[in-house]
Design a protein around this motif. Sequence first.
Motif, short mmCIF file in Angstrom:
data_model
loop_
_atom_site.label_atom_id
_atom_site.label_comp_id
_atom_site.label_asym_id
_atom_site.label_seq_id
_atom_site.Cartn_x
_atom_site.Cartn_y
_atom_site.Cartn_z
N LEU A 105 0.84 -1.21 0.00
CA LEU A 105 0.00 0.00 0.00
C LEU A 105 0.87 1.26 0.00
N SER A 106 1.92 1.26 0.82
CA SER A 106 2.82 2.42 0.86
C SER A 106 3.57 2.58 -0.45
N ALA A 107 4.07 1.47 -1.00
CA ALA A 107 4.78 1.55 -2.27
C ALA A 107 3.85 2.10 -3.37
N TYR A 108 2.62 1.64 -3.38
CA TYR A 108 1.62 2.10 -4.36
C TYR A 108 1.45 3.61 -4.30
N PRO B 161 -10.47 -0.76 4.13
CA PRO B 161 -10.81 -1.50 2.91
C PRO B 161 -9.64 -1.67 1.95
N ASP B 162 -8.76 -0.67 1.90
CA ASP B 162 -7.61 -0.76 1.01
C ASP B 162 -6.65 -1.87 1.46
N ILE B 163 -6.40 -1.94 2.77
CA ILE B 163 -5.51 -2.97 3.30
C ILE B 163 -6.09 -4.35 3.06
N GLU B 164 -7.39 -4.49 3.32
CA GLU B 164 -8.04 -5.78 3.11
C GLU B 164 -8.00 -6.18 1.63
N ALA B 165 -8.23 -5.23 0.73
CA ALA B 165 -8.24 -5.54 -0.69
C ALA B 165 -6.88 -6.04 -1.16
N ILE B 166 -5.81 -5.36 -0.72
CA ILE B 166 -4.47 -5.78 -1.14
C ILE B 166 -4.10 -7.11 -0.49
N LYS B 167 -4.49 -7.29 0.78
CA LYS B 167 -4.23 -8.57 1.44
C LYS B 167 -4.90 -9.71 0.69
#
Length: 512
Positions: free
Chosen positions: A445-448, A486-492
């Motif tokens: 997420l951070s790299a994105y 939601p962003d963390i869950e989506a990438i996970k």
Amino acid sequence: MTSQQLKGVTLGSTMTLEEFVSVARDGTYVEFSDTYRQRVEHSRSLLNKRMKQGRVMYGVNTGFGALSTQVISTDQTKQLQRNILLSHAASVGEPLEEECVRAIMLMVLQNLGQGYSGVQLRTLEMYRELLNRGVTPFVPREGSVGYLNVEAHIALVLLGEGKACIEGEVMPAKDALAKAGLEPVELAAKEGLALINGTTSPTAIGALALYDMVKAAKSADIIAAMTLEVLRGTTRALDDRLMSVRPHEQQRNTASNIRRMLEDSMIARQSIDHRLQDALSIRAIPQLHGAAKKTLYDALSTFEIEMNACCDNPILWPDEEDGGAMSGSNCDSSYIGIELDSACIGVTSIAKMSERRNNRLINTHLSGYPPFLIQGSGLNSGLMIPQYSQAGLLNDMRMLSHPATVDSIPTCADQEDYVAMGYNSAKKAREVVKKLEYILAIELLSAYHAYPFIESSLTPGSASKAVLERIAPSVSRMTEDKYLYPDIEAIKDLIHSGDILAVVEETIGALH
């Protein structure tokens, strides 16, 4: 997609980890080969013959554990099977996930289908039908030392006892069987013990964890490469000449994976002399990831042996007509437990490096980007707090990395005066890999969010670009503070499903 639409897995020869997971997780249909059936029927006929000869055999016509000196009469053997399941179904707490229960049933079929256990084919057919018809026994997850009580909850369903889930509804087992068009069965001599014995639950649950660990470790290479790229790290530390003088295969392969990720990256090409030397969380990726992956592949080798072995006790040797039931301790879970304890340490090491790389991404003094990767910091916190989440998750992982197998609490009135505790190793391995996936998701997420701060003339590598494009539909760019869960869950989920790995391998070919 229904299980009938999926290609079936036929038991009777060596089963791979991928086939195992497809049945447990994806509902793939299970079949028996002729060889499987013949082995089982021959073993049962041999047991019947020895019983008629009046032989006393542990677990067949004796009590169990410390009660093994108690001989059970022929007319009591059926009651003995029922009694062992009722008395041993003593695990407690929240239920195991459906895929774990399915995995255990599959391991029971693998274990008893080797032809050394004397069970009836119709009993194993019932387990096969439970898998194929979507009947999942209700199994409390806490309290096993490696076998018996978790498996007993599953086996009770064959008798119409206990509870089971079908079509998302938990109900009495007898009702679940009826809904699936099945009838309860009556177990014969030795079957109660055989169904609950062995390393079936540690191997089953551990196999699911190990599958996810291997996939996450490959994804960690991808995410680490993207962080290296966006932090303007030098690829000189990945030079194969450097790897060749310390020729650990997984270290060399990891460096190769990252070089291939970045070989067409304008950012990486421009950054090769950006620093003389990067911090260790960037420079030592091949060394740490390689060491962890070696541990995982050592575990995989052990698992593929265990998944295709007989871990019953006693076993019936089919080629010795004069032999009896040989009692030993193939049911010991040390092989599985020690490998999983080591695997937990390995993936926790991957996680600790991921957290440090993420820290470099969000720390303006280390990255050169805006604090916490957002403009207007102060008013906005940006990606400050997901690193807190990483810290909490990593602390959990460190606690869970304490080996379960170094403990031993005697059971069964000291007949089992040493206990391997492999089940707890498997259970915590499941938790460890879930937390690793979240930690990697936060780094990604951070790299994105860091890539937009790179000057537009410097393009990322095609593999990085493919990952960024895969994430984009689920995660919008952050210009002000937003709801990040939601962003963390989506990438996970993209990591867990293998989507991140798939888009990279579609772009540059299979990773090592």
